[in-house]
Design an enzyme around this catalytic site. Structure first.
Site, mmCIF file in Angstrom:
data_model
loop_
_atom_site.group_PDB
_atom_site.id
_atom_site.type_symbol
_atom_site.label_atom_id
_atom_site.label_comp_id
_atom_site.label_asym_id
_atom_site.label_seq_id
_atom_site.Cartn_x
_atom_site.Cartn_y
_atom_site.Cartn_z
ATOM 1 N N GLU A 193 24.740 -3.838 -31.507
ATOM 2 C CA GLU A 193 24.427 -5.251 -31.718
ATOM 3 C C GLU A 193 24.661 -5.938 -30.386
ATOM 4 O O GLU A 193 25.808 -6.216 -30.031
ATOM 5 C CB GLU A 193 25.338 -5.846 -32.804
ATOM 6 C CG GLU A 193 25.110 -5.309 -34.203
ATOM 7 C CD GLU A 193 23.824 -5.810 -34.836
ATOM 8 O OE1 GLU A 193 23.192 -6.731 -34.280
ATOM 9 O OE2 GLU A 193 23.432 -5.266 -35.883
ATOM 10 N N CYS A 227 25.026 -14.998 -29.983
ATOM 11 C CA CYS A 227 24.010 -13.979 -29.674
ATOM 12 C C CYS A 227 22.665 -14.410 -30.215
ATOM 13 O O CYS A 227 21.633 -14.156 -29.596
ATOM 14 C CB CYS A 227 24.423 -12.631 -30.256
ATOM 15 S SG CYS A 227 24.753 -12.663 -32.014
HETATM 16 P P1 NAD Z 1 31.320 -7.250 -23.710
HETATM 17 O O1 NAD Z 1 30.198 -6.269 -23.674
HETATM 18 O O2 NAD Z 1 31.902 -7.699 -22.423
HETATM 19 O O3 NAD Z 1 32.558 -6.667 -24.548
HETATM 20 C C1 NAD Z 1 32.441 -6.307 -25.903
HETATM 21 C C2 NAD Z 1 33.570 -5.364 -26.267
HETATM 22 O O4 NAD Z 1 33.392 -4.140 -25.572
HETATM 23 C C3 NAD Z 1 34.970 -5.856 -25.924
HETATM 24 O O5 NAD Z 1 35.835 -5.552 -26.985
HETATM 25 C C4 NAD Z 1 35.325 -5.034 -24.686
HETATM 26 O O6 NAD Z 1 36.702 -4.824 -24.516
HETATM 27 C C5 NAD Z 1 34.631 -3.724 -24.993
HETATM 28 N N1 NAD Z 1 34.342 -2.875 -23.835
HETATM 29 C C6 NAD Z 1 34.222 -3.231 -22.527
HETATM 30 N N2 NAD Z 1 33.924 -2.155 -21.776
HETATM 31 C C7 NAD Z 1 33.854 -1.093 -22.610
HETATM 32 C C8 NAD Z 1 33.561 0.285 -22.432
HETATM 33 N N3 NAD Z 1 33.283 0.798 -21.235
HETATM 34 N N4 NAD Z 1 33.544 1.078 -23.522
HETATM 35 C C9 NAD Z 1 33.793 0.570 -24.750
HETATM 36 N N5 NAD Z 1 34.083 -0.724 -24.981
HETATM 37 C C10 NAD Z 1 34.112 -1.555 -23.919
HETATM 38 O O7 NAD Z 1 30.778 -8.458 -24.566
HETATM 39 P P2 NAD Z 1 31.494 -9.861 -24.876
HETATM 40 O O8 NAD Z 1 31.464 -10.677 -23.645
HETATM 41 O O9 NAD Z 1 32.770 -9.636 -25.569
HETATM 42 O O10 NAD Z 1 30.481 -10.483 -25.940
HETATM 43 C C11 NAD Z 1 29.379 -11.249 -25.593
HETATM 44 C C12 NAD Z 1 28.109 -10.444 -25.769
HETATM 45 O O11 NAD Z 1 28.032 -9.972 -27.106
HETATM 46 C C13 NAD Z 1 26.865 -11.288 -25.555
HETATM 47 O O12 NAD Z 1 25.903 -10.541 -24.854
HETATM 48 C C14 NAD Z 1 26.391 -11.561 -26.989
HETATM 49 O O13 NAD Z 1 25.030 -11.850 -27.092
HETATM 50 C C15 NAD Z 1 26.753 -10.262 -27.657
HETATM 51 N N6 NAD Z 1 26.849 -10.418 -29.102
HETATM 52 C C16 NAD Z 1 25.934 -9.796 -29.891
HETATM 53 C C17 NAD Z 1 25.984 -9.955 -31.269
HETATM 54 C C18 NAD Z 1 24.986 -9.289 -32.186
HETATM 55 O O14 NAD Z 1 25.251 -9.215 -33.365
HETATM 56 N N7 NAD Z 1 23.865 -8.797 -31.702
HETATM 57 C C19 NAD Z 1 26.992 -10.739 -31.841
HETATM 58 C C20 NAD Z 1 27.907 -11.356 -31.005
HETATM 59 C C21 NAD Z 1 27.833 -11.185 -29.641
#
Ligand code: NAD
Length: 491
Positions: A242, A276
């Site tokens: 997602e 998102c």
């Molecule tokens: P992010 O990708 O920076 O982090 C998301 C999660 O991934 C965090 O818990 C982080 O600690 C973890 N993470 C970071 N590096 C990792 C790795 N190498 N391996 C595994 N996990 C890792 O995203 P964010 O800034 O927390 O969230 C914002 C983003 O999420 C935006 O792009 C938004 O559009 C998206 N989003 C999508 C949805 C959806 O349902 N499609 C919903 C909400 C947010």
């Protein structure tokens, strides 16, 4: 003797801070590879216990969890307000929607996933055919911070209702909210660690991807999603992605322009644009463009950052928003409202005359900004809306052509004459395509996402002519040939 870490990055703990004040909410451990593997091992045993409770046992417990969340919404909303920064009322709305998803998934899991007889067909008429959807086992959920209750719940509630144990790694920006949810679950399911918390930065999430779980449900940005997929590829761990979006809204010539302006403003600015499925681009038919822009800017001027929505949650995102606005202005765009950033507070920014190759049109801004672009007709609006690597959701405002336009939008979800409505309807699957990811949470598809189909046949009687045997004669082969021609060869 242990030596003190030299920098915060080396420290074994991290702090979550209130975006509005910079005050520390709480300190959490950065859990290590060993911690992660131990949690997954505990989850294995808990998964068997949870699966064996059966539909009714799980439904009763999930209903209790739902009830507890509903009763304690003010307490959780206050925490979301502090740790994420959004207004209290928005936090409450988010929790309300999440509660509804727990209720729906618990109620609908048995009929969506439970055993059913399916037709066995003429050729296999002597067989009974059964289908059921069995839990995967242990699901690792990695969450973002922007909707710290609603978003992970789309995976957690559906994975639990389908009979899986969950190991949840919330964002490092909202770990206290994640802990609150896990603690509340443990109150109603004290027997086994069916839902566990892991805290940490990206490394902890990466360790979860390598820990041998049966699926990773990842919600976050596309760049991190790629890393998660690469790590999961090593162990062939399936993934649900997602990811981000660059959602467009189309305002056709027959739209209710007032309603469209209200929708665009909420879709673009609520939660400080950190949604998102937020609207980032608006394509407006030339016949209603001027009145739409006038209404939108009037409304935007009444919305104040810091009151109507909170500050930007993640410090680094402010630079992205600033860069997108500056790039749009340098390429000939104009900011009709906002465009100003003080600290981590960004005023609602309506941008017009922004070229399609600008960052504000092409990349996820994740801030309270909208680009508004004049188009000749709905066809041009659809073409420009679809000209993106993302494909999460979007909206269309039109009295007569909403359904037609919605079907032509190349994305997972579209709401007609409203924004974001699909997210609050639990029976509708939620997810995207392209850089917005794949797989679905919510609805029947969201339940099936956390299962594997199990097919079972039971022979009712032996056929007089054995088909699946070395004893098959030439006469049987000839009969089979005649049968297939009779059944399928006449069309
Ligand atoms: P992010 O990708 O920076 O982090 C998301 C999660 O991934 C965090 O818990 C982080 O600690 C973890 N993470 C970071 N590096 C990792 C790795 N190498 N391996 C595994 N996990 C890792 O995203 P964010 O800034 O927390 O969230 C914002 C983003 O999420 C935006 O792009 C938004 O559009 C998206 N989003 C999508 C949805 C959806 O349902 N499609 C919903 C909400 C947010």
């Amino acid at each position: 003797m242990t030596t003190a870490p030299e920098t915060l990055a080396d420290a074994p703990v991290f702090e979550s801070v209130e975006p509005a004040t910079g005050k520390v909410v709480a300190t959490f451990p950065k859990q290590t590879e060993d911690d992660v593997r131990a949690a997954v091992a505990r989850a294995r045993a808990a998964a068997t216990w949870w699966r064996d409770l059966g539909w009714e046992g799980r439904r009763v417990r999930l209903d209790r969890w739902k009830g507890l969340l509903a009763r304690r919404t003010p307490e959780l909303a206050a925490l979301v307000h502090r740790e994420n920064g959004k207004p209290l009322a928005d936090a409450q709305l988010e929790i309300t929607l999440a509660v509804d998803h727990i209720a729906w998934s618990a109620k609908n899991a048995p009929k969506t996933l439970g055993p059913r007889k399916v037709p066995s067909g003429l050729m296999m008429a002597n067989q009974e055919a059964w289908l059921e959807y069995q839990p995967l086992g242990v699901v690792g959920v990695i969450g973002p911070w922007n909707y710290p209750v609603f978003t992970p719940m789309g995976s957690i509630a559906y994975a639990l209702a389908a009979g899986n144990a969950v190991v949840f790694k919330p964002s490092e920006h909202t770990p206290a909210i994640g802990k609150w949810l896990v603690d509340a679950f443990a109150e109603v399911v004290p027997e086994q660690p069916v839902m566990q918390l892991l805290t940490g930065l990206g490394d902890t999430g990466a360790a979860l991807c390598r820990a041998g779980v049966d699926k990773i449900a990842f919600t976050g940005s596309a760049p991190t999603g790629r890393k998660v997929m690469a790590a999961c590829a090593e162990t062939l761990t399936p993934v649900l992605m997602e990811l981000g979006g660059k959602d467009a809204m189309i305002v056709d010539e027959d739209a209710d322009v007032e309603a469209a302006a209200t929708g665009a403003l909420w879709g673009g600015m609520s939660n400080a644009g950190q949604t998102c499925i937020g609207i980032e681009r608006v394509y407006v038919h030339e016949k209603v463009y001027d009145s739409f822009v006038q209404k939108l800017t009037e409304k935007a001027r009444k919305v104040t950052a810091g009151e109507s929505y909170g500050p930007i949650t993640m410090p680094g995102q402010v630079d992205v928003i600033r860069r997108h606005i500056a790039d749009a202005l340098s390429k000939g765009g104009r900011a009709l409202t906002g465009g100003t950033i003080e600290g981590n507070v960004v005023q609602p920014t309506v941008l017009v005359d922004v070229p399609e190759d600008s960052l504000a049109v092409r990349e996820e801004t994740f801030g309270p900004t909208l680009t508004v672009t004049r188009v000749r007709d709905a066809d041009e609006a659809v073409r420009l809306s679809n000209d993106t690597t993302y494909g999460l959701a979007g909206a269309v405002f039109s009295k007569d052509h909403g359904m037609d336009i919605a079907k032509r939008l190349d994305s997972g979800m579209t709401s007609i004459n409203q924004v974001i409505a699909f997210a609050g309807i639990p029976s509708l699957p939620f997810g995207g395509k392209g850089d917005s990811g794949f797989g679905r949470i919510h609805g029947e598809d969201g339940l099936k996402e956390f299962t594997r189909a199990k097919s079972i046949t039971r022979q009712k009687y032996a056929l007089p002519v054995p088909l699946l045997s070395f004893d098959r004669s030439k006469r049987v082969d000839a009969l089979l040939g005649r049968t297939v021609r009779f059944l399928h060869g006449r069309s």
